[in-house]
Design a protein around this motif. Structure first.
Motif, short mmCIF file in Angstrom:
data_model
loop_
_atom_site.label_atom_id
_atom_site.label_comp_id
_atom_site.label_asym_id
_atom_site.label_seq_id
_atom_site.Cartn_x
_atom_site.Cartn_y
_atom_site.Cartn_z
N SER A 111 0.90 -1.32 0.27
CA SER A 111 -0.64 -0.01 0.02
C SER A 111 0.62 1.21 0.01
CB SER A 111 -1.50 0.48 0.77
OG SER A 111 -0.38 0.02 2.61
N GLU A 112 2.17 1.07 1.02
CA GLU A 112 2.71 2.53 1.12
C GLU A 112 3.26 2.44 -0.58
OE1 GLU A 112 4.79 2.46 5.15
OE2 GLU A 112 5.19 1.23 3.48
N ASP B 251 1.54 6.52 -7.34
CA ASP B 251 1.44 7.59 -7.38
C ASP B 251 1.61 8.69 -8.07
OD1 ASP B 251 -1.35 6.08 -7.74
OD2 ASP B 251 -1.53 6.18 -6.08
N THR C 172 2.62 1.52 -3.49
CA THR C 172 0.99 2.03 -4.89
C THR C 172 1.21 3.37 -4.38
OG1 THR C 172 0.05 0.38 -4.02
CG2 THR C 172 -1.47 1.49 -4.84
N ASN C 173 0.97 3.87 -3.34
CA ASN C 173 0.75 5.50 -2.63
C ASN C 173 1.72 6.49 -3.77
OD1 ASN C 173 -1.61 5.36 -1.68
ND2 ASN C 173 -1.21 5.22 0.74
N LEU C 174 2.68 5.77 -2.94
CA LEU C 174 3.39 6.49 -3.75
C LEU C 174 5.02 6.17 -5.47
CD1 LEU C 174 7.11 5.46 -1.25
CD2 LEU C 174 6.32 7.73 -1.24
#
Length: 157
Positions: A74-75, A81, A77-79
């Protein structure tokens, strides 16, 4: 210096590596920074995320500083972006040959058709056996760096 990555990179001339692969993973990666002196990469490989910082390569292109840490998917995936445009996708095969494990990347998307193999070494002069599917060496050729493939993909060469 600690955290040195020593590797050589090659084009792949046939798919003979596939039947010998011991693992296969989909990789999605992007770059928060593609400055040649310090690239910062975010990667999702299988069910794991990674953040990697790489320094500039030496003159031969074989050696550079590399630091990596595992982060959650999840981290990552956020990065991703937040990354520069040009997210890379590839399938990585790990292929033992001789005393080495070759990492063979089949690129997807904008880089489809490009297949590269890398072998990590203990020192720059280390000898290794070359599998029959290994093609021309491209170590140090900047256009084959993942950070550059994200900016100028294989399909536009």
């Amino acid at each position: 210096m600690e955290h040195l990555e020593i590797e050589r990179k090659f084009l792949v001339k046939s798919d003979g590596y596939k039947q010998k692969a011991i693992s296969q993973n989909r990789i999605v990666q992007g770059f928060l920074n593609t400055d040649p002196d310090r690239t910062v990469r975010v990667r999702i490989k299988g069910e794991k995320g990674f953040l990697t910082v790489k320094g500039a390569s030496n003159a031969s292109g074989t050696t550079r500083f590399e630091w990596e840490t595992e982060i959650s998917v999840s981290e990552a995936t956020n990065l991703i972006d937040l990354c520069e445009s040009g997210i890379l996708e590839k399938i990585r095969f790990e292929v033992p040959f001789g005393n080495q494990i070759f990492e063979v990347d089949e690129f997807l998307g904008e880089n489809k058709g490009l297949v590269l193999a890398e072998v990590e070494l203990k020192h720059e002069e280390e000898r290794f056996e070359r599998p029959e599917w290994l093609g021309e060496e491209v170590t140090g050729r900047i256009k084959y760096y993942n950070s550059q493939l994200s900016k100028k993909p294989y399909k536009v060469w």
